[in-house]
Design a protein around this motif. Structure first.
Motif, PDB file in Angstrom:
ATOM      1  N   PHE A 100     -10.097   9.386  10.691  1.00 49.19           N
ATOM      2  CA  PHE A 100     -10.214  10.204  12.070  1.00 49.19           C
ATOM      3  C   PHE A 100     -11.060  11.642  11.975  1.00 49.19           C
ATOM      4  CE2 PHE A 100      -6.019   7.832  12.686  1.00 49.19           C
ATOM      5  CZ  PHE A 100      -6.642   6.783  13.165  1.00 49.19           C
ATOM      6  N   SER A 101     -11.036  12.053  10.753  1.00 51.16           N
ATOM      7  CA  SER A 101     -11.544  13.602  10.512  1.00 51.16           C
ATOM      8  C   SER A 101     -13.060  13.461  10.653  1.00 51.16           C
ATOM      9  CB  SER A 101     -11.004  14.175   9.211  1.00 51.16           C
ATOM     10  OG  SER A 101     -11.862  13.431   8.388  1.00 51.16           O
ATOM     11  N   LEU A 112      -6.796  18.111   8.072  1.00 46.44           N
ATOM     12  CA  LEU A 112      -6.751  16.847   8.304  1.00 46.44           C
ATOM     13  C   LEU A 112      -6.247  16.830   9.998  1.00 46.44           C
ATOM     14  CD1 LEU A 112      -6.121  15.143   5.317  1.00 46.44           C
ATOM     15  CD2 LEU A 112      -8.352  15.537   6.150  1.00 46.44           C
ATOM     16  N   PRO A 113      -6.977  16.168  10.853  1.00 42.37           N
ATOM     17  CA  PRO A 113      -6.449  16.222  12.192  1.00 42.37           C
ATOM     18  C   PRO A 113      -5.512  14.928  12.445  1.00 42.37           C
ATOM     19  CG  PRO A 113      -8.525  15.393  12.261  1.00 42.37           C
ATOM     20  CD  PRO A 113      -8.467  15.680  10.850  1.00 42.37           C
ATOM     21  N   LEU A 114      -4.758  15.109  13.617  1.00 38.75           N
ATOM     22  CA  LEU A 114      -4.143  13.824  13.860  1.00 38.75           C
ATOM     23  C   LEU A 114      -4.395  13.617  15.353  1.00 38.75           C
ATOM     24  CD1 LEU A 114      -0.429  14.348  12.683  1.00 38.75           C
ATOM     25  CD2 LEU A 114      -1.846  12.528  12.064  1.00 38.75           C
ATOM     26  N   ILE A 115      -4.511  12.437  15.805  1.00 36.43           N
ATOM     27  CA  ILE A 115      -4.823  12.129  17.239  1.00 36.43           C
ATOM     28  C   ILE A 115      -3.527  12.133  17.920  1.00 36.43           C
ATOM     29  CG2 ILE A 115      -5.992  10.086  18.775  1.00 36.43           C
ATOM     30  CD1 ILE A 115      -7.464   9.378  16.741  1.00 36.43           C
ATOM     31  N   ASP A 116      -3.349  13.291  18.670  1.00 34.82           N
ATOM     32  CA  ASP A 116      -2.135  13.378  19.671  1.00 34.82           C
ATOM     33  C   ASP A 116      -2.336  13.581  21.037  1.00 34.82           C
ATOM     34  OD1 ASP A 116      -3.386  15.768  19.178  1.00 34.82           O
ATOM     35  OD2 ASP A 116      -1.850  16.793  18.442  1.00 34.82           O
ATOM     36  N   TYR A 159       0.801  -1.078  -0.088  1.00 31.35           N
ATOM     37  CA  TYR A 159       0.021  -0.011   0.043  1.00 31.35           C
ATOM     38  C   TYR A 159       0.953   1.065  -0.044  1.00 31.35           C
ATOM     39  CZ  TYR A 159      -4.048  -2.584   0.995  1.00 31.35           C
ATOM     40  OH  TYR A 159      -5.138  -3.769   0.870  1.00 31.35           O
ATOM     41  N   PRO A 160       0.620   2.230  -0.903  1.00 30.02           N
ATOM     42  CA  PRO A 160       1.535   3.601  -0.890  1.00 30.02           C
ATOM     43  C   PRO A 160       1.222   3.954   0.183  1.00 30.02           C
ATOM     44  CG  PRO A 160       0.131   3.121  -3.012  1.00 30.02           C
ATOM     45  CD  PRO A 160      -0.262   2.206  -1.991  1.00 30.02           C
ATOM     46  N   SER A 161       2.407   4.903   0.883  1.00 29.36           N
ATOM     47  CA  SER A 161       2.332   5.365   2.201  1.00 29.36           C
ATOM     48  C   SER A 161       1.446   6.581   2.026  1.00 29.36           C
ATOM     49  CB  SER A 161       3.704   6.032   2.543  1.00 29.36           C
ATOM     50  OG  SER A 161       4.401   6.826   1.511  1.00 29.36           O
ATOM     51  N   THR A 162       1.305   7.202   1.018  1.00 32.49           N
ATOM     52  CA  THR A 162       0.382   8.415   0.507  1.00 32.49           C
ATOM     53  C   THR A 162      -0.990   8.126   0.943  1.00 32.49           C
ATOM     54  OG1 THR A 162       0.764   8.357  -1.576  1.00 32.49           O
ATOM     55  CG2 THR A 162       2.089   9.827  -0.420  1.00 32.49           C
ATOM     56  N   PHE A 163      -1.459   6.989   0.188  1.00 33.98           N
ATOM     57  CA  PHE A 163      -2.837   6.204   0.338  1.00 33.98           C
ATOM     58  C   PHE A 163      -3.085   5.911   1.577  1.00 33.98           C
ATOM     59  CE2 PHE A 163      -5.712   2.591   0.210  1.00 33.98           C
ATOM     60  CZ  PHE A 163      -6.648   3.389  -0.697  1.00 33.98           C
ATOM     61  N   ILE A 164      -2.035   5.370   2.646  1.00 31.11           N
ATOM     62  CA  ILE A 164      -2.465   5.045   3.806  1.00 31.11           C
ATOM     63  C   ILE A 164      -2.517   6.125   4.617  1.00 31.11           C
ATOM     64  CG2 ILE A 164      -1.375   4.145   5.853  1.00 31.11           C
ATOM     65  CD1 ILE A 164       0.400   2.313   4.087  1.00 31.11           C
ATOM     66  N   GLU A 165      -1.834   7.365   4.590  1.00 29.35           N
ATOM     67  CA  GLU A 165      -1.947   8.404   5.318  1.00 29.35           C
ATOM     68  C   GLU A 165      -3.399   9.255   4.930  1.00 29.35           C
ATOM     69  OE1 GLU A 165      -0.186   9.499   7.769  1.00 29.35           O
ATOM     70  OE2 GLU A 165       1.119   7.744   7.673  1.00 29.35           O
ATOM     71  N   ASN A 166      -3.402   9.377   3.904  1.00 25.69           N
ATOM     72  CA  ASN A 166      -4.750   9.840   3.263  1.00 25.69           C
ATOM     73  C   ASN A 166      -6.111   9.142   4.011  1.00 25.69           C
ATOM     74  OD1 ASN A 166      -3.607  11.975   2.111  1.00 25.69           O
ATOM     75  ND2 ASN A 166      -3.835  10.983  -0.026  1.00 25.69           N
ATOM     76  N   GLU A 167      -6.102   7.978   4.000  1.00 28.20           N
ATOM     77  CA  GLU A 167      -7.249   7.123   4.654  1.00 28.20           C
ATOM     78  C   GLU A 167      -7.175   7.339   5.986  1.00 28.20           C
ATOM     79  OE1 GLU A 167      -9.747   5.869   2.636  1.00 28.20           O
ATOM     80  OE2 GLU A 167      -8.508   6.739   0.844  1.00 28.20           O
ATOM     81  N   PHE A 168      -6.198   7.358   6.675  1.00 29.86           N
ATOM     82  CA  PHE A 168      -6.124   7.439   8.291  1.00 29.86           C
ATOM     83  C   PHE A 168      -6.569   8.779   8.378  1.00 29.86           C
ATOM     84  CE2 PHE A 168      -2.880   4.743  10.532  1.00 29.86           C
ATOM     85  CZ  PHE A 168      -3.227   3.315   9.625  1.00 29.86           C
ATOM     86  N   HIS A 169      -6.367   9.758   7.833  1.00 32.51           N
ATOM     87  CA  HIS A 169      -6.823  11.290   8.233  1.00 32.51           C
ATOM     88  C   HIS A 169      -8.278  11.371   7.823  1.00 32.51           C
ATOM     89  CE1 HIS A 169      -3.138  13.378   9.144  1.00 32.51           C
ATOM     90  NE2 HIS A 169      -2.552  12.750   8.264  1.00 32.51           N
ATOM     91  N   LYS A 170      -8.561  10.624   6.623  1.00 30.86           N
ATOM     92  CA  LYS A 170     -10.195  10.612   6.324  1.00 30.86           C
ATOM     93  C   LYS A 170     -11.141  10.095   7.504  1.00 30.86           C
ATOM     94  CE  LYS A 170      -9.594  10.545   1.323  1.00 30.86           C
ATOM     95  NZ  LYS A 170      -9.934   9.980   0.189  1.00 30.86           N
TER      96      LYS A 170
END
Length: 708
Positions: A540-541, A550-554, A527-538
């Motif tokens: 969580f948002s 796009l937020p991060l859970i911090d 899985y491309p890293s950009t695809f993973i990050e985009n789906e994670f952000h979608k």
């Protein structure tokens, strides 16, 4: 420019050819009004010669010769007409070299026509059935249906005959080589490969060792009897005769008779009743267990000394006593006040269930066996029967746990319970439980931290802690990103993993660990890293922020707010079971007339009938990444054909059909055809020899009954 190039060197002279159509090697390149087209180029002096057909050449050489010519025609021909012309010339060339017409036709059919024919037949038949039925009532002989069929076939031909890109060719070739290599290794090393029934992992091991384990299973369960002949015809006749008898006595309706595959239909009748009446002690999934234990904790029952206990039943499906299970089924229905279920009386349900459990045969190795105890692992009715049997078996345990306020839950043959007395008392209790039934033996584990299904549950001094559990043997494998699946499948995988991580992780630390595990697993599966990050952000948002950033859970506060919201939503499996349970008391004693078989006789279009025109209907396409615009193009073909008819307002929805998966290519469990044939040995009086005569199955006609 070419004249200047001719003067570059005295020994180098160019022979030029300029025009809108020029050959290069074996391809003819043309510029047709600004459109680049290519086709196969044949030199005028070239002879129509290939490897001649005959016994001097091996079969695979002859097949490869035809395949190579077809492949070149596909790669070089940019239009369907050019491809068809090349195939016509190719046929003449092979006929000239002695190839039988059937040999050429077989290769063509194998490579292209079958796939196109199947796709066309599937899509067109669904469209035709919908539009010739009510309310459209388009005659089958109408020219517009023929027009749609032709346009659909033209589009499929153009799509499938478009050459693959060079990159896709390399990928296909590499995957074919890997598959062939695995097959050779399996054959040379005498290995066996299977898919596990849980976690969907591959099991690879020695064929001899696998055979020993199978024999041990046969011996331990003592549930199978070897047969001297194939009982398929006998079982088939028995099923048909039973259905005919039931229909003749009006014990099942016409639509039930026509639709009834006993296994699936009988389970559809019983499963909703079980889901509704036994929900208090049923664990649907890991999220259900966490919810119930949270309630247990809020009551103040979880103490620092509370023990967790899990146990599973050995070979439950194979050890069910058949007659006792059928009796429990009938007792269960009577106990809950059922006289009929979906219009079928209790005695009839028992007959249908009996034929599924008792008349069950299978082939293993070179022998045929009949199952004398339990039911088939793949049968949906066996699952429901096992659940009903266990509901009866566990009754005393449930009563004991209820008295003391302890938790008890079961997922088929896996059980979880809490205990607030000594471990010695618990072991004594479980040892006693092990003697309750000769067919039911359990293996148990006791501790403060135990896995159950895919959840790790821990009692930290009276505080419940949960996290995702990964078996040590589990591989970090999901559907690879390079696989030929529609894009939403990859998105769903990420969302499912994240939802499970949030539901199961009771601490922020556990969630972060699982989140990193998911990322590594996805990267491992390309899985491309950009695809993973985009789906994670979608993902969580949706729960944390409505802002465009796009937020991060911090921080923990954000995480627990999101977890609370997600835990309040049902899982897909919980929704499925709830819908099933809601059907338990619906249509159990319907009227005797077969309303489902009657067409709407009223020609007038009421508001309801008009709305039917706007209904959706589904058909499916085999998913391939190269067909990126296929769904849009299919809609265009449909709309252009029916744009001036009421059918225009019927919404056609295309779903995705997945191609054969890797395990289907590598695993072949189907026995030899000779083993599956029903043969009878007949001795000839005049000749001292025996011959095998194929039996024929006589399927009796259904009784002539006036359907009410």
């Amino acid at each position: 420019m070419s004249d200047e190039a001719n003067n570059f060197h005295s020994n180098i002279k160019l022979v030029r050819q300029i025009g809108r159509s020029v050959p290069f090697l074996d391809v003819l390149i043309e510029n047709r009004k600004g459109t680049l087209t290519t086709s196969v180029y044949h030199k005028e002096a070239a002879e129509p010669y290939v490897v001649p057909f005959g016994p001097d050449h091996l079969d695979h050489v002859l097949r490869n010769t035809v395949d190579t010519a077809i492949t070149r025609a596909v790669r070089y021909s940019t239009t369907l007409s050019e491809f068809e012309e090349e195939i016509r010339q190719m046929k003449l060339m092979f006929l000239y070299n002695g190839y039988p017409p059937r040999h050429i036709h077989r290769q063509l059919t194998t490579l292209f026509k079958t796939e196109i024919k199947n796709q066309h037949k599937d899509i067109y038949s669904k469209v035709e059935n919908r539009l010739t039925g009510y309310p459209h009532l388009i005659p089958q002989s109408d020219a517009i249906l023929k027009q749609y069929s032709d346009h659909l076939l033209d589009y499929l031909n153009q799509s499938y005959f478009t050459p693959l890109s060079y990159k896709d060719q390399l990928i296909s070739r590499e995957q074919a080589q890997i598959l062939g290599s695995i097959r050779r290794i399996i054959q040379n090393m005498n290995l066996i490969i299977r898919v596990t029934d849980k976690a969907n992992n591959f099991y690879i091991g020695s064929a001899g060792e696998f055979e020993q384990k199978a024999r041990k299973f046969f011996s331990d369960t003592n549930a199978f009897t070897e047969l001297s002949s194939n009982p398929f015809n006998e079982i088939l006749n028995k099923v048909i005769q039973l259905l005919n008898t039931l229909r003749g006595k009006d014990l099942i309706r016409k639509w039930q008779y026509e639709q009834m595959m006993p296994d699936r239909t009988t389970d559809k009748i019983l499963r909703p009743i079980f889901d509704a009446k036994c929900k208090d002690t049923t664990i649907i999934d890991g999220a259900t267990l966490i919810t119930e234990l949270s309630k247990y904790n809020k009551k103040g029952l979880l103490k620092s000394t509370t023990l967790f206990c899990t146990f599973d039943i050995r070979n439950l499906y194979a050890m069910l006593p058949q007659e006792e299970t059928l009796d429990i089924l009938i007792t269960f229905l009577h106990a809950h006040g059922y006289r009929k279920a979906k219009g079928i009386n209790i005695d009839t349900i028992k007959k249908l269930a009996s034929i599924i459990l008792k008349d069950n045969a299978f082939a293993y190795g070179k022998k045929i066996y009949k199952q004398t105890t339990g039911g088939a692992m793949g049968s949906s009715l066996t699952l429901t029967s096992a659940n009903l049997f266990m509901a009866k078996w566990q009754k005393n345990i449930v009563e004991e746990q209820t008295k003391t306020g302890e938790f008890y839950g079961r997922y088929i043959d896996d059980i979880f319970m809490t205990w607030n007395r000594s471990e010695e008392e618990l072991r004594k209790f479980l040892d006693d439980v092990n003697t309750w039934h000769p067919n039911i033996k359990l293996d148990y584990k006791i501790g403060n931290s135990l896995p159950f299904l895919d959840v790790q549950l821990t009692n930290h001094n009276g505080i419940l802690s949960t996290s995702v559990y990964h078996k040590s043997a589990a591989e970090p494998y999901v559907i690879p990103f390079t696989s030929d699946h529609p894009r939403h499948v990859f998105i769903n995988i990420i969302q499912t993993c994240l939802a499970r991580a949030v539901r199961y992780s009771s601490t922020f630390e556990a969630f972060n660990y699982e989140r990193h595990y998911i990322k590594l697993m996805l990267l491992y599966n390309d899985y491309p890293s950009t695809f993973i990050e985009n789906e994670f952000h979608k993902y969580f948002s949706e729960y944390i922020s409505k802002s465009p950033f796009l937020p991060l859970i911090d921080e923990e506060q954000k995480y627990f707010r999101m977890r609370k919201e997600i835990l309040g939503q049902p899982t897909p499996q919980q929704s499925k079971v709830a819908m099933s349970a809601a059907l338990a008391d619906i249509d159990n004693d319907p009227p005797d007339d077969d309303e489902k078989q009657q067409l709407n006789p009223d020609p007038k279009k009421s508001e309801e009938n008009i709305s039917n025109i706007n209904q959706k209907f589904f058909t499916h396409l085999t998913c391939e990444k190269r067909f990126k615009t296929c769904k849009r193009d299919m809609h265009q073909v449909y709309h252009e054909t029916f744009k001036d008819t009421p059918a225009m307002y019927t919404k056609l929805i295309f779903g995705n059909r997945i191609r054969r998966q890797t395990h289907n290519e590598l695993i072949h469990k189907r026995p030899n055809k000779k083993l599956l044939q029903n043969t009878t040995i007949i001795k000839n009086k005049f000749e001292k020899q025996t011959m095998n005569q194929q039996q024929t199955t006589i399927i009796p006609e259904p009784p002539s009954t006036e359907y009410k």
